[in-house]
Design a protein around this motif. Structure first.
Motif, PDB file in Angstrom:
ATOM      1  N   TYR A  57      37.203   7.061 -33.261  1.00 45.81           N
ATOM      2  CA  TYR A  57      38.223   8.104 -33.154  1.00 45.81           C
ATOM      3  C   TYR A  57      37.760   9.352 -33.909  1.00 45.81           C
ATOM      4  CZ  TYR A  57      41.428   4.304 -31.812  1.00 45.81           C
ATOM      5  OH  TYR A  57      42.024   3.241 -31.201  1.00 45.81           O
ATOM      6  N   LYS A  58      38.052  10.503 -33.334  1.00 46.78           N
ATOM      7  CA  LYS A  58      37.811  11.763 -34.031  1.00 46.78           C
ATOM      8  C   LYS A  58      39.087  12.196 -34.735  1.00 46.78           C
ATOM      9  CE  LYS A  58      36.111  16.474 -33.477  1.00 46.78           C
ATOM     10  NZ  LYS A  58      35.666  17.533 -32.548  1.00 46.78           N
ATOM     11  N   GLN A  59      38.975  12.529 -36.014  1.00 51.75           N
ATOM     12  CA  GLN A  59      40.134  12.935 -36.816  1.00 51.75           C
ATOM     13  C   GLN A  59      40.242  14.458 -36.857  1.00 51.75           C
ATOM     14  OE1 GLN A  59      39.303   9.301 -39.998  1.00 51.75           O
ATOM     15  NE2 GLN A  59      40.250  11.177 -40.742  1.00 51.75           N
ATOM     16  N   GLU A  60      41.480  14.939 -36.803  1.00 56.52           N
ATOM     17  CA  GLU A  60      41.719  16.373 -36.953  1.00 56.52           C
ATOM     18  C   GLU A  60      41.777  16.771 -38.429  1.00 56.52           C
ATOM     19  OE1 GLU A  60      41.748  18.475 -34.480  1.00 56.52           O
ATOM     20  OE2 GLU A  60      41.446  16.850 -33.038  1.00 56.52           O
ATOM     21  N   LYS A  61      42.123  15.803 -39.277  1.00 64.22           N
ATOM     22  CA  LYS A  61      42.188  16.056 -40.717  1.00 64.22           C
ATOM     23  C   LYS A  61      42.023  14.727 -41.441  1.00 64.22           C
ATOM     24  CE  LYS A  61      47.151  15.375 -41.344  1.00 64.22           C
ATOM     25  NZ  LYS A  61      48.390  15.898 -41.954  1.00 64.22           N
ATOM     26  N   ARG A  62      41.987  14.768 -42.749  1.00 66.37           N
ATOM     27  CA  ARG A  62      41.894  13.537 -43.535  1.00 66.37           C
ATOM     28  C   ARG A  62      43.236  12.804 -43.450  1.00 66.37           C
ATOM     29  NH1 ARG A  62      38.189  11.794 -46.986  1.00 66.37           N
ATOM     30  NH2 ARG A  62      38.755  10.172 -48.480  1.00 66.37           N
ATOM     31  N   GLN A  74      48.666   9.566 -33.384  1.00 64.20           N
ATOM     32  CA  GLN A  74      48.126  10.240 -32.207  1.00 64.20           C
ATOM     33  C   GLN A  74      48.014  11.756 -32.377  1.00 64.20           C
ATOM     34  OE1 GLN A  74      50.703   9.879 -28.787  1.00 64.20           O
ATOM     35  NE2 GLN A  74      52.530   9.777 -30.060  1.00 64.20           N
ATOM     36  N   ASP A  75      48.766  12.330 -33.317  1.00 65.75           N
ATOM     37  CA  ASP A  75      48.669  13.780 -33.525  1.00 65.75           C
ATOM     38  C   ASP A  75      47.359  14.179 -34.201  1.00 65.75           C
ATOM     39  OD1 ASP A  75      51.159  14.083 -32.396  1.00 65.75           O
ATOM     40  OD2 ASP A  75      52.226  13.994 -34.316  1.00 65.75           O
ATOM     41  N   TYR A  76      46.716  13.237 -34.864  1.00 61.24           N
ATOM     42  CA  TYR A  76      45.512  13.561 -35.632  1.00 61.24           C
ATOM     43  C   TYR A  76      44.307  12.720 -35.233  1.00 61.24           C
ATOM     44  CZ  TYR A  76      49.435  15.228 -38.413  1.00 61.24           C
ATOM     45  OH  TYR A  76      50.606  15.830 -38.816  1.00 61.24           O
ATOM     46  N   LEU A  77      44.471  11.814 -34.269  1.00 57.13           N
ATOM     47  CA  LEU A  77      43.383  10.945 -33.839  1.00 57.13           C
ATOM     48  C   LEU A  77      43.155  11.098 -32.341  1.00 57.13           C
ATOM     49  CD1 LEU A  77      43.795   7.465 -35.602  1.00 57.13           C
ATOM     50  CD2 LEU A  77      42.041   9.180 -36.007  1.00 57.13           C
TER      51      LEU A  77
END
Length: 401
Positions: free
Chosen positions: A242-247, A277-280
């Motif tokens: 998964y790509k994260q938008e933030k920590r 789902q908002d950050y992954l």
């Protein structure tokens, strides 16, 4: 016509040189009492079509190099190769080597994500993890198991078989990513949960990975080798990147390590994704299959501290039709044994065998030519057959230890 074989459409006989001979035939596929009807097949096809139409893409944008540009480039390369006389000589001598790594890179840039998606869909990966959602694995995920043999690795592709003994150690994972990005890696299996079949087992969980440096990520659940139970066949073990938008704060998922309690490893990918789902965004996928091997016996006993689960099929009792007064063309003793208790038959054979065994004497030497010794004419045919089998070491009496 001599030698010609005629087949009648209204009978199951062959006409060979004027003689009718029955030929063997068998029913293809499942029996009519088990096979699905046409209405049931159409209903399943309709549900499948509805499932595919309602799927939602939750992954990163999937873009490939235009095929026209690739074809133009390949044609130019072909023309250049035709003018190379040294290359032609090498090809005639079968001395040209193909760079497989380059070929795999070209495949991934063109059709790799699409092919991986189709294979994963065939294996039910998306349906069992995300229900009505899917994604194209645009990040090429390389997972390698080093199982102790020099220069030999077991690489995870899309459904290849890797035995539990080969995957007992934590694998190395590689992918291309910028150092200023964050990633999450999960390894789960939707097969073989002992307590709740609707859940998965989390075999590995590393979050907040900087770039592609797995060692610097936050290990929340330590690696657990594949544990497919004996008798259930192949289990799927799935790696999702998964790509994260933030920590992300993964504190609630952290387990005491090493985590050998399977109840604590219960997992649900869909619930996990809904929560974050908002950050992954799922970006990479690789999976393999594994089935039971002998190394798991000790692992269940000494590591998981549990009895090894073994699953066996409970076969129904064989059907025995009612007895007949005069069973023709059937061995008398075998026919009667079908209606006796098997334990009683084994006991009878064992006692018969023990009569020839003496605790202080050697067993009688076998006959050099067993069938050369004539049997009395008054002995019935079925008993003659049994006596010949006993002499030759065939039959049920010789199978009892």
């Amino acid at each position: 016509m001599a030698g010609k074989i005629l087949r009648s459409l209204s009978t199951d006989l062959l006409n060979i040189n004027g003689q009718q001979i029955r030929y063997g035939h068998f029913l293809r596929g499942k029996a009519p009492t088990i096979a699905r009807s046409l209405e049931q097949r159409l209903e399943l096809a309709k549900k499948r079509e509805e499932y595919l139409n309602n799927q939602v893409n939750i992954g990163l944008p999937f873009t490939t190099i235009p095929k026209k540009a690739l074809i133009k480039e390949w044609n130019a390369e072909i023309r250049a190769n035709k003018k190379d006389s040294e290359l032609e000589k090498s090809s005639r001598k079968l001395a040209i080597n193909i760079d497989l790594q380059k070929a795999r890179e070209v495949w991934w840039e063109t059709n790799g994500p699409e092919h991986t998606y189709r294979i994963a869909e065939h294996y039910g990966i998306y349906q069992h993890l995300y229900k009505d959602a899917f994604f194209y694995p645009v990040i090429q995920l390389q997972v390698n198991y080093d199982f102790g043999i020099e220069d030999v690795l077991a690489r995870v592709y899309t459904g290849n078989v890797i035995k539990p003994s080969e995957a007992k150690n934590q694998p190395t994972v590689n992918y291309n990513a910028n150092s200023d990005t964050l990633w999450t890696l999960l390894m789960t299996t939707p097969d073989g949960n002992f307590t709740d079949p609707s859940n998965e087992y989390c075999h590995w969980f590393i979050g907040n990975i900087p770039g592609n440096d797995i060692a610097k990520g936050e290990q929340l659940v330590n690696y657990l080798r594949p544990i497919p139970s004996r008798g259930i066949g192949y289990c799927r073990y799935i790696f999702v990147l998964y790509k994260q938008e933030k920590r992300i704060d993964y504190t609630k998922y952290k387990k005491e390590q090493p985590c050998l309690n399977l109840l604590e490893r219960n997992w649900n990918t869909l619930e996990f994704y809904k929560e974050h789902q908002d950050y992954l965004t799922p970006a990479g996928l690789a999976f393999f299959q594994s089935d039971w091997d002998q190394s798991l016996t000790d692992f269940y006993h000494y590591n998981l501290k549990m009895q090894e689960p073994v699953f066996e099929y409970d076969f129904p009792e064989p059907y025995v039709k009612p007895q007949e007064w005069f069973p023709l063309k059937r061995a008398f003793n075998l026919y009667l044994d079908r209606y006796r208790d098997q334990k009683e038959i084994n006991k009878e054979f064992l006692l018969k065998k023990l009569k020839k065994v003496h605790p202080f004497r050697k067993p009688e030497p076998p006959l050099k030519y067993p069938n050369a010794h004539a049997l009395h004419k008054s002995i019935p045919s079925w008993l003659k057959v049994e006596m010949k089998k006993e002499r030759l070491g065939w039959g049920r009496i010789n199978n009892i230890q």
